[in-house]
Design a protein around this motif. Structure first.
Motif, PDB file in Angstrom:
ATOM      1  N   THR A  34       1.266  17.020  -7.027  1.00  0.00           N
ATOM      2  CA  THR A  34       2.639  17.506  -7.221  1.00  0.00           C
ATOM      3  C   THR A  34       2.720  18.860  -7.924  1.00  0.00           C
ATOM      4  OG1 THR A  34       2.662  16.002  -9.117  1.00  0.00           O
ATOM      5  CG2 THR A  34       3.791  15.266  -7.138  1.00  0.00           C
ATOM      6  N   LYS A  35       1.603  19.567  -7.990  1.00  0.00           N
ATOM      7  CA  LYS A  35       1.647  20.888  -8.639  1.00  0.00           C
ATOM      8  C   LYS A  35       2.690  21.777  -7.962  1.00  0.00           C
ATOM      9  CE  LYS A  35      -2.027  22.920  -5.837  1.00  0.00           C
ATOM     10  NZ  LYS A  35      -3.375  22.376  -5.663  1.00  0.00           N
ATOM     11  N   THR A  36       3.370  22.548  -8.761  1.00  0.00           N
ATOM     12  CA  THR A  36       4.459  23.476  -8.377  1.00  0.00           C
ATOM     13  C   THR A  36       5.776  22.759  -8.020  1.00  0.00           C
ATOM     14  OG1 THR A  36       4.179  23.781  -5.968  1.00  0.00           O
ATOM     15  CG2 THR A  36       2.741  25.104  -7.415  1.00  0.00           C
ATOM     16  N   GLU A  55      -1.936  16.456 -11.061  1.00  0.00           N
ATOM     17  CA  GLU A  55      -1.369  17.711 -11.577  1.00  0.00           C
ATOM     18  C   GLU A  55      -2.516  18.665 -11.899  1.00  0.00           C
ATOM     19  OE1 GLU A  55       1.665  19.013 -12.220  1.00  0.00           O
ATOM     20  OE2 GLU A  55       2.868  17.340 -11.464  1.00  0.00           O
ATOM     21  N   ASN A  56      -2.277  19.956 -11.716  1.00  0.00           N
ATOM     22  CA  ASN A  56      -3.338  20.953 -11.910  1.00  0.00           C
ATOM     23  C   ASN A  56      -3.291  21.704 -13.225  1.00  0.00           C
ATOM     24  OD1 ASN A  56      -3.173  20.550  -8.937  1.00  0.00           O
ATOM     25  ND2 ASN A  56      -4.889  21.988  -9.012  1.00  0.00           N
ATOM     26  N   TYR A  57      -2.094  21.895 -13.736  1.00  0.00           N
ATOM     27  CA  TYR A  57      -1.946  22.768 -14.894  1.00  0.00           C
ATOM     28  C   TYR A  57      -1.342  21.985 -16.058  1.00  0.00           C
ATOM     29  CZ  TYR A  57      -2.248  25.870 -10.896  1.00  0.00           C
ATOM     30  OH  TYR A  57      -2.641  26.469  -9.729  1.00  0.00           O
ATOM     31  N   MET A 194      -8.479  16.474   1.087  1.00  0.00           N
ATOM     32  CA  MET A 194      -7.128  16.966   0.835  1.00  0.00           C
ATOM     33  C   MET A 194      -6.335  16.845   2.141  1.00  0.00           C
ATOM     34  SD  MET A 194      -8.306  20.040  -1.740  1.00  0.00           S
ATOM     35  CE  MET A 194      -7.399  21.255  -0.893  1.00  0.00           C
ATOM     36  N   SER A 195      -5.162  17.451   2.199  1.00  0.00           N
ATOM     37  CA  SER A 195      -4.274  17.256   3.354  1.00  0.00           C
ATOM     38  C   SER A 195      -4.976  17.415   4.703  1.00  0.00           C
ATOM     39  CB  SER A 195      -3.107  18.245   3.291  1.00  0.00           C
ATOM     40  OG  SER A 195      -2.232  17.879   2.247  1.00  0.00           O
ATOM     41  N   HIS A 196      -5.809  18.441   4.819  1.00  0.00           N
ATOM     42  CA  HIS A 196      -6.334  18.753   6.155  1.00  0.00           C
ATOM     43  C   HIS A 196      -7.653  18.045   6.480  1.00  0.00           C
ATOM     44  CE1 HIS A 196      -8.652  21.390   3.615  1.00  0.00           C
ATOM     45  NE2 HIS A 196      -9.448  21.662   4.617  1.00  0.00           N
ATOM     46  N   ILE A 209      -8.217  10.265  -2.498  1.00  0.00           N
ATOM     47  CA  ILE A 209      -7.918  11.475  -1.739  1.00  0.00           C
ATOM     48  C   ILE A 209      -6.745  12.168  -2.420  1.00  0.00           C
ATOM     49  CG2 ILE A 209      -8.880  10.634   0.444  1.00  0.00           C
ATOM     50  CD1 ILE A 209      -6.015   9.985   1.359  1.00  0.00           C
ATOM     51  N   ARG A 210      -6.805  13.473  -2.482  1.00  0.00           N
ATOM     52  CA  ARG A 210      -5.786  14.249  -3.210  1.00  0.00           C
ATOM     53  C   ARG A 210      -4.947  15.008  -2.198  1.00  0.00           C
ATOM     54  NH1 ARG A 210     -10.823  15.916  -5.059  1.00  0.00           N
ATOM     55  NH2 ARG A 210     -10.302  17.925  -4.148  1.00  0.00           N
ATOM     56  N   VAL A 211      -3.706  14.548  -2.009  1.00  0.00           N
ATOM     57  CA  VAL A 211      -2.902  15.070  -0.909  1.00  0.00           C
ATOM     58  C   VAL A 211      -1.612  15.699  -1.427  1.00  0.00           C
ATOM     59  CG1 VAL A 211      -1.747  14.473   1.252  1.00  0.00           C
ATOM     60  CG2 VAL A 211      -3.873  13.308   0.615  1.00  0.00           C
ATOM     61  N   GLY A 212      -1.453  16.981  -1.154  1.00  0.00           N
ATOM     62  CA  GLY A 212      -0.247  17.693  -1.567  1.00  0.00           C
ATOM     63  C   GLY A 212       0.618  18.065  -0.374  1.00  0.00           C
ATOM     64  N   THR A 213       0.198  19.111   0.331  1.00  0.00           N
ATOM     65  CA  THR A 213       0.991  19.687   1.417  1.00  0.00           C
ATOM     66  C   THR A 213       1.467  18.662   2.452  1.00  0.00           C
ATOM     67  OG1 THR A 213      -0.406  21.625   1.125  1.00  0.00           O
ATOM     68  CG2 THR A 213       1.007  21.604   3.056  1.00  0.00           C
ATOM     69  N   ALA A 214       0.610  17.740   2.852  1.00  0.00           N
ATOM     70  CA  ALA A 214       0.992  16.778   3.890  1.00  0.00           C
ATOM     71  C   ALA A 214       2.122  15.861   3.423  1.00  0.00           C
ATOM     72  CB  ALA A 214      -0.213  15.951   4.319  1.00  0.00           C
ATOM     73  N   PRO A 218       4.722  22.876   2.217  1.00  0.00           N
ATOM     74  CA  PRO A 218       3.986  24.008   1.640  1.00  0.00           C
ATOM     75  C   PRO A 218       4.490  24.343   0.245  1.00  0.00           C
ATOM     76  CG  PRO A 218       5.422  24.737   3.425  1.00  0.00           C
ATOM     77  CD  PRO A 218       5.510  23.254   3.391  1.00  0.00           C
ATOM     78  N   ARG A 219       3.565  24.826  -0.585  1.00  0.00           N
ATOM     79  CA  ARG A 219       3.942  25.275  -1.938  1.00  0.00           C
ATOM     80  C   ARG A 219       4.267  26.744  -1.890  1.00  0.00           C
ATOM     81  NH1 ARG A 219      -0.375  21.700  -2.566  1.00  0.00           N
ATOM     82  NH2 ARG A 219      -1.846  23.337  -2.043  1.00  0.00           N
ATOM     83  N   THR A 220       5.279  27.141  -2.642  1.00  0.00           N
ATOM     84  CA  THR A 220       5.495  28.578  -2.776  1.00  0.00           C
ATOM     85  C   THR A 220       4.604  29.044  -3.904  1.00  0.00           C
ATOM     86  OG1 THR A 220       7.409  27.962  -4.065  1.00  0.00           O
ATOM     87  CG2 THR A 220       7.824  28.766  -1.862  1.00  0.00           C
TER      88      THR A 220
END
Ligand SMILES: *Cc1c(COP(=O)(O)O)cnc(C)c1O
Length: 222
Positions: A34-36, A55-57, A194-196, A209-214, A218-220
């Motif tokens: 869920t970063k960003t 989370e990344n940061y 990851m997503s891809h 598995i670490r899935v964001g974009t899917a 997309p993250r800005t």
């Protein structure tokens, strides 16, 4: 597509991958990255049944924390590179730290972890300068250091992030290598994919598995 539909799509992809290699769905933990994205997005995913978040940061997670800390059965994974001066906050806020990559960081986390904090070691399997993680040749030493000198930490597995390839098949050798390293050190958890490329990671033994974009689109860029 909305989040519910994207989650269903990811679930379907997981199911197919699991069937292809004769594994069980329960062996795979979906960590929603869920970063960003705002805390609101974590709450929405939680409503839909997601329980693991990445989370990344530290600072970004800290800002969201008060809005998500009431989700008592949610599990928050730190998956971004951690500087040791952030170790204290990371240990306080996170349920799992996936990115231990030095003795210094392990020592700091051990110092501040209140309970037996599950950690994974991030292994750098590519030559890319930018990627964090410990070199495979130094892994044994760090494993021993954590096991012998960090009683507050519970070493559960390894994590890696291959370079980005258009073709997910090209991630396979990295995933396979991580699995071999985990087996050699009797570690059960493998955070990879990851997503891809998570289907390939599942075929190679991923447990996380670490899935964001899917899931979230997309993250800005910050
Ligand atoms: C951002 C990130 C992910 C998620 O990547 P997607 O391609 O959006 O699924 C996974 N792992 C790490 C370490 C990340 O930083």
């Amino acid at each position: 597509m909305n989040l519910r539909e994207r989650l269903e799509e990811v679930e379907t992809r997981i199911q197919k991958a699991v069937l292809r290699c004769g594994r069980k769905r329960e062996e795979i933990t979906l960590v929603a990255v869920t970063k960003t994205f705002p805390a609101e997005v974590i709450l929405q995913a939680y409503e839909l049944g997601v329980r693991h978040f990445g989370e990344n940061y530290v600072q970004e997670f800290e800002a969201k924390f008060s809005e998500v800390s009431q989700l008592s059965d949610a599990v928050f994974h730190m998956i971004g590179h951690l500087q040791s001066n952030k170790a204290r906050r990371a240990a306080e806020l996170s349920d799992v730290i996936q990115t231990v990559d030095s003795e210094k960081l392990a020592r700091r986390l051990n110092q501040y972890a209140e309970v037996s904090l599950p950690v994974m070691i991030e292994v750098k399997l590519s030559e890319e300068q930018t990627k964090a993680g410990i070199a495979p040749e130094n892994l044994t030493r760090l494993v021993e250091f954590i096991r012998e000198q960090c009683p507050q930490l519970r070493l559960v597995g390894l994590m890696t992030m291959p370079p980005y390839f258009e073709d997910p098949e090209r991630s396979r050798p990295y995933f396979r290598k991580l699995r071999q390293l985990a087996e050699a050190h009797q570690l059960d958890c493998l955070s990879m994919g990851m997503s891809h490329d998570f289907e390939v990671a599942i075929e190679e033994g991923a447990t996380h598995i670490r899935v964001g974009t899917a899931l979230f689109g997309p993250r800005t860029r910050k």
